[in-house]
Design an enzyme around this catalytic site. Structure first.
Site, mmCIF file in Angstrom:
data_model
loop_
_atom_site.group_PDB
_atom_site.id
_atom_site.type_symbol
_atom_site.label_atom_id
_atom_site.label_comp_id
_atom_site.label_asym_id
_atom_site.label_seq_id
_atom_site.Cartn_x
_atom_site.Cartn_y
_atom_site.Cartn_z
ATOM 1 N N GLY A 46 0.765 -1.241 0.000
ATOM 2 C CA GLY A 46 0.000 0.000 0.000
ATOM 3 C C GLY A 46 0.792 1.285 0.000
ATOM 4 O O GLY A 46 0.373 2.278 -0.585
ATOM 5 N N ASP A 104 0.635 3.342 4.482
ATOM 6 C CA ASP A 104 -0.485 3.937 3.756
ATOM 7 C C ASP A 104 -1.604 4.381 4.690
ATOM 8 O O ASP A 104 -2.138 5.472 4.557
ATOM 9 C CB ASP A 104 -1.011 2.996 2.672
ATOM 10 C CG ASP A 104 -1.428 1.619 3.189
ATOM 11 O OD1 ASP A 104 -1.228 1.307 4.379
ATOM 12 O OD2 ASP A 104 -1.952 0.834 2.368
ATOM 13 N N ASP A 107 -5.453 2.292 11.153
ATOM 14 C CA ASP A 107 -6.803 2.288 11.711
ATOM 15 C C ASP A 107 -6.766 1.725 13.129
ATOM 16 O O ASP A 107 -6.702 2.472 14.083
ATOM 17 C CB ASP A 107 -7.830 1.627 10.793
ATOM 18 C CG ASP A 107 -7.449 0.236 10.312
ATOM 19 O OD1 ASP A 107 -6.557 -0.392 10.887
ATOM 20 O OD2 ASP A 107 -8.075 -0.232 9.358
ATOM 21 N N THR A 108 -6.750 0.420 13.309
ATOM 22 C CA THR A 108 -6.741 -0.141 14.667
ATOM 23 C C THR A 108 -5.442 0.171 15.405
ATOM 24 O O THR A 108 -5.417 0.217 16.625
ATOM 25 C CB THR A 108 -6.937 -1.671 14.646
ATOM 26 O OG1 THR A 108 -5.835 -2.269 13.969
ATOM 27 C CG2 THR A 108 -8.255 -2.051 13.995
ATOM 28 N N GLY A 109 -4.367 0.360 14.657
ATOM 29 C CA GLY A 109 -3.061 0.605 15.252
ATOM 30 C C GLY A 109 -2.281 -0.661 15.525
ATOM 31 O O GLY A 109 -1.114 -0.610 15.914
ATOM 32 N N THR A 111 -1.102 -3.077 13.463
ATOM 33 C CA THR A 111 0.025 -3.316 12.562
ATOM 34 C C THR A 111 1.171 -2.352 12.852
ATOM 35 O O THR A 111 2.323 -2.782 13.009
ATOM 36 C CB THR A 111 -0.421 -3.178 11.082
ATOM 37 O OG1 THR A 111 -1.451 -4.126 10.839
ATOM 38 C CG2 THR A 111 0.743 -3.433 10.140
ATOM 39 N N LEU A 112 0.875 -1.073 12.938
ATOM 40 C CA LEU A 112 1.944 -0.093 13.156
ATOM 41 C C LEU A 112 2.568 -0.257 14.538
ATOM 42 O O LEU A 112 3.787 -0.147 14.692
ATOM 43 C CB LEU A 112 1.423 1.329 12.948
ATOM 44 C CG LEU A 112 2.483 2.410 12.839
ATOM 45 C CD1 LEU A 112 3.526 2.107 11.760
ATOM 46 C CD2 LEU A 112 1.839 3.769 12.572
ATOM 47 N N LYS A 135 -7.467 6.604 10.318
ATOM 48 C CA LYS A 135 -8.855 6.382 10.751
ATOM 49 C C LYS A 135 -8.824 6.310 12.277
ATOM 50 O O LYS A 135 -8.926 5.237 12.866
ATOM 51 C CB LYS A 135 -9.385 5.050 10.215
ATOM 52 C CG LYS A 135 -9.734 5.009 8.783
ATOM 53 C CD LYS A 135 -10.463 3.690 8.514
ATOM 54 C CE LYS A 135 -10.348 3.264 7.100
ATOM 55 N NZ LYS A 135 -11.015 1.969 6.867
ATOM 56 N N ASP A 163 -5.652 -0.768 -1.854
ATOM 57 C CA ASP A 163 -6.432 -1.646 -2.721
ATOM 58 C C ASP A 163 -7.661 -2.195 -2.029
ATOM 59 O O ASP A 163 -7.830 -2.058 -0.821
ATOM 60 C CB ASP A 163 -5.566 -2.805 -3.212
ATOM 61 C CG ASP A 163 -5.335 -3.847 -2.129
ATOM 62 O OD1 ASP A 163 -5.150 -3.480 -0.954
ATOM 63 O OD2 ASP A 163 -5.336 -5.047 -2.453
#
Length: 180
Positions: A46, A104, A107-109, A111-112, A135, A163
């Site tokens: 992304g 990219d 949202d939930t945080g 992954t980061l 988000k 995507d």
């Protein structure tokens, strides 16, 4: 991914994206030591387009290196699975380096947050984050974002690298994805 999805209206125009990416690049460059080195780590797939545009706006006196990681938490779904895994790791070490993670969307945080935790164990001199879209209302885990392009509502979006089941990454604007 169900084929019942269709591309909807534009949420963020190509022009708005271009202006914001240029502004983010200027801020990142001004926050980086003059003549310094910066390792920019893009999260595939992304962030590839966003990272490319961002790096092209960095001044030539800044030594920008680029590498990529692939992290999976979505699969073919429009919802995060919550399970995060590294699919492709960096090509080299980051110890002692000024590192900027480019993502990219947050949202939930989950992954980061996972990615930051992993990167910090590798002992960078400095670790910063840059996301195109936030988000914030979906946040489950607190994550400090250093540079943010746009706050967006809780809608599924595609375009400019994002995507929906592998489709629409090539679009120059960010669109809302709708049920067809």
């Amino acid at each position: 991914m169900s084929s019942n999805y269709k591309i909807g209206g534009i949420l963020i125009s190509e022009r708005e994206i271009c202006e914001r990416v240029r502004s983010l690049a200027e801020r990142i460059a001004s926050d980086t030591a003059p003549g310094g080195d910066l390792l920019v780590v893009g999260i595939l797939n992304g962030a590839a387009i966003f990272l490319s545009d961002l790096a092209r706006h960095m001044p030539p006196e800044l030594d920008v290196r680029i590498d990529f990681m692939a992290i999976s938490s979505y699969g073919d779904s429009t919802q995060s699975s919550g399970a995060v895994r590294i699919v492709k790791d960096l090509g080299g070490g980051i110890e002692g380096k000024d590192v900027l993670i480019v993502e990219d969307i947050i949202d939930t945080g989950l992954t980061l947050s996972y990615l930051i935790d992993i990167m910090l164990t590798r002992k960078p001199a400095r670790l910063r984050t840059c996301v195109l879209l936030d988000k914030h209302e979906r946040r489950e885990r607190p994550v400090e974002v250093d540079y943010c392009g746009f706050q967006i509502p809780d809608a599924f979006v595609a375009g400019y690298g994002l995507d929906c089941g592998g489709k629409w990454r090539h679009l120059p604007a960010i669109h809302v994805v709708e049920l067809g």
